[in-house]
Design an enzyme around this catalytic site. Structure first.
Site, PDB file in Angstrom:
ATOM      1  N   HIS A   1       0.867  -1.192   0.000  1.00  0.00           N
ATOM      2  CA  HIS A   1       0.000   0.000   0.000  1.00  0.00           C
ATOM      3  C   HIS A   1       0.897   1.233   0.000  1.00  0.00           C
ATOM      4  CE1 HIS A   1      -3.721   2.164   1.932  1.00  0.00           C
ATOM      5  NE2 HIS A   1      -3.034   2.966   1.145  1.00  0.00           N
TER       6      HIS A   1
ATOM      7  N   HIS B   1       1.422   4.903  -2.418  1.00  0.00           N
ATOM      8  CA  HIS B   1       1.045   5.767  -3.545  1.00  0.00           C
ATOM      9  C   HIS B   1       2.320   6.423  -4.052  1.00  0.00           C
ATOM     10  CE1 HIS B   1      -3.270   5.512  -2.445  1.00  0.00           C
ATOM     11  NE2 HIS B   1      -2.768   5.349  -1.226  1.00  0.00           N
TER      12      HIS B   1
ATOM     13  N   HIS C   1      -9.439   1.020  -1.244  1.00  0.00           N
ATOM     14  CA  HIS C   1      -9.396   1.657   0.072  1.00  0.00           C
ATOM     15  C   HIS C   1     -10.811   1.588   0.647  1.00  0.00           C
ATOM     16  CE1 HIS C   1      -5.598   3.224  -1.282  1.00  0.00           C
ATOM     17  NE2 HIS C   1      -5.456   4.085  -0.288  1.00  0.00           N
TER      18      HIS C   1
ATOM     19  N   GLU D   1     -11.066   3.390   6.104  1.00  0.00           N
ATOM     20  CA  GLU D   1     -10.024   4.279   6.647  1.00  0.00           C
ATOM     21  C   GLU D   1     -10.785   5.354   7.442  1.00  0.00           C
ATOM     22  OE1 GLU D   1      -8.017   6.615   3.643  1.00  0.00           O
ATOM     23  OE2 GLU D   1      -6.346   7.156   4.971  1.00  0.00           O
TER      24      GLU D   1
HETATM   25  N1  ADE Z   1      -4.472   8.803  -1.790  1.00  0.00           N
HETATM   26  C1  ADE Z   1      -3.229   8.846  -1.298  1.00  0.00           C
HETATM   27  N2  ADE Z   1      -3.224   8.439  -0.021  1.00  0.00           N
HETATM   28  C2  ADE Z   1      -4.497   8.110   0.312  1.00  0.00           C
HETATM   29  C3  ADE Z   1      -5.131   7.624   1.475  1.00  0.00           C
HETATM   30  N3  ADE Z   1      -4.470   7.383   2.615  1.00  0.00           N
HETATM   31  N4  ADE Z   1      -6.449   7.429   1.448  1.00  0.00           N
HETATM   32  C4  ADE Z   1      -7.143   7.684   0.330  1.00  0.00           C
HETATM   33  N5  ADE Z   1      -6.586   8.146  -0.789  1.00  0.00           N
HETATM   34  C5  ADE Z   1      -5.273   8.356  -0.809  1.00  0.00           C
HETATM   35 ZN    ZN Z   2      -3.618   4.820   0.549  1.00  0.00          ZN
END
Ligand code: ADE
Ligand code: ZN
Length: 336
Positions: free
Chosen positions: A18, A20, A198, A201
């Site tokens: 995970h 980005h 995702h 969260e």
């Molecule tokens: N894009 C980059 N980081 C993210 C995250 N933690 N949650 C959702 N979108 C994201």
């Molecule tokens: Zn993320």
């Protein structure tokens, strides 16, 4: 039981599931690219960029994250960004990286899909040749945009099908449930992609259910709010669905007030397949081993527990079984 040392955490072979790529844009590189591309980012120096990294929730972070992306223009920029991440990841014991990229963040600014993916792909290939780190590229749809725009992005990806292994869903979670993307996930599945999303969260457990039942994902990114729903925990455990948990991210984005107050120990106690990840390390203060070390010290994890987390990262990866076995054997080999 023996405590895990910092050396041990760094040297353990690990997979990152995970991450980005746009979230690995360190302030130094942001300044360099801003100068190279003559983009005005509104900050005079690196320190003032860093000082701006105080977030109250996911959206407050996303606003800065998308603004930072404005310096990424050319294929070389995407190459440099990816190469710099791989170097940092390798120095922290990452042997395999499954990384997200957000094409819409760039195509919306007039950058071509091809420019973005060609730079990223070439860096992944070069780093694999030179250092043996394997990777998998995950195309993430921005959930604050429409499903039609996601479908258009999937169409743009078609000529590059063999460079992409999976699809994902990120950006502002609240108010953008997974079910909004049912058709694009169905079409991607038809094209042979595996899927992650995702969920949980900031969003409620119902979003995790939707990711499982509507999008049919193989992993849940974050997923920490699953503990609010007993039936959901049972389902995740029964199906062996991994959660890609991002401890430092959760604290920076105030999902939990502090690491000590995060629910990691409860997730582990419930038998969930937890993996530790760094999410957007340039913004949240740490790469993969930094995250693993933070939870190791906070929760006084033993070597055995840390090894189990590292093993989960390979189990939950999209690597072929033979590669998983090799990495798992190397983890055992680290336990001299
Ligand atoms: N894009 C980059 N980081 C993210 C995250 N933690 N949650 C959702 N979108 C994201
Ligand atoms: Zn993320």
């Amino acid at each position: 039981m023996e405590a895990a040392t910092k050396d041990f955490v760094w040297s353990l072979p690990k997979a990152e599931l995970h991450l980005h790529l746009e979230g690995t844009l360190e302030p130094e590189m942001m300044m360099t690219l801003a100068e190279r591309n003559r983009v005005d980012i509104g900050y005079p120096d690196v320190d003032s960029i860093r000082q701006a990294y105080v977030f109250t929730n996911l959206q407050s972070f996303l606003d800065l994250y998308y603004a930072g992306c404005s310096v990424l223009i050319t294929e070389r920029d995407f190459y440099d960004l990816t190469a710099a991440y791989l170097q940092r990841a390798e120095s922290q014991g990452v042997r395999h990286a499954e990384v997200f990229f957000d094409p819409q963040t760039h195509t919306q600014r007039g950058i071509r899909f091809e420019t973005v993916i060609a730079g990223i792909h070439q860096a992944l290939v070069d780093y694999h040749s030179a250092h043996g780190i394997t990777s998998c590229l995950i195309l993430a749809f921005l959930r604050h945009l429409s499903e039609e725009e996601a479908i258009e992005t999937l169409r743009q990806a078609e000529p590059f099908r063999e460079w992409i292994c999976a699809i994902g869903l990120d950006s502002a979670e609240r108010g953008n449930p997974p079910a909004k993307f049912a058709r694009v996930y169905e079409e991607a599945r038809r094209q042979g992609y595996v899927a992650v999303a995702h969920a949980g969260e900031e969003g409620p457990p119902s979003y995790i259910w939707q990711a499982l039942d509507v999008l049919r994902v193989q992993r849940i990114d974050h997923g920490v709010r699953c503990l609010e729903d007993e039936e959901l925990v049972k389902r995740l455990v029964a199906d062996g669905i991994a959660l890609t948990v991002c401890p430092l991210s959760n604290v920076k984005l105030r999902v939990f007030p502090s690491l000590a107050e995060s629910n990691l120990p409860s997730l582990l106690e419930r038998g969930l397949r937890v993996t530790i990840n760094s999410d957007d390390p340039a913004y949240f203060g740490g790469y993969l081993a930094d995250n693993l070390w933070a939870v190791t010290t906070t929760f006084k994890l033993t070597r055995k527990q840390v090894m189990a987390l590292a093993a989960n990262s390979f189990y939950a990866s999209f690597l072929p079984e033979s590669d998983k076995k090799r990495h798992l054997a190397n983890i055992e080999g680290t336990a001299f």
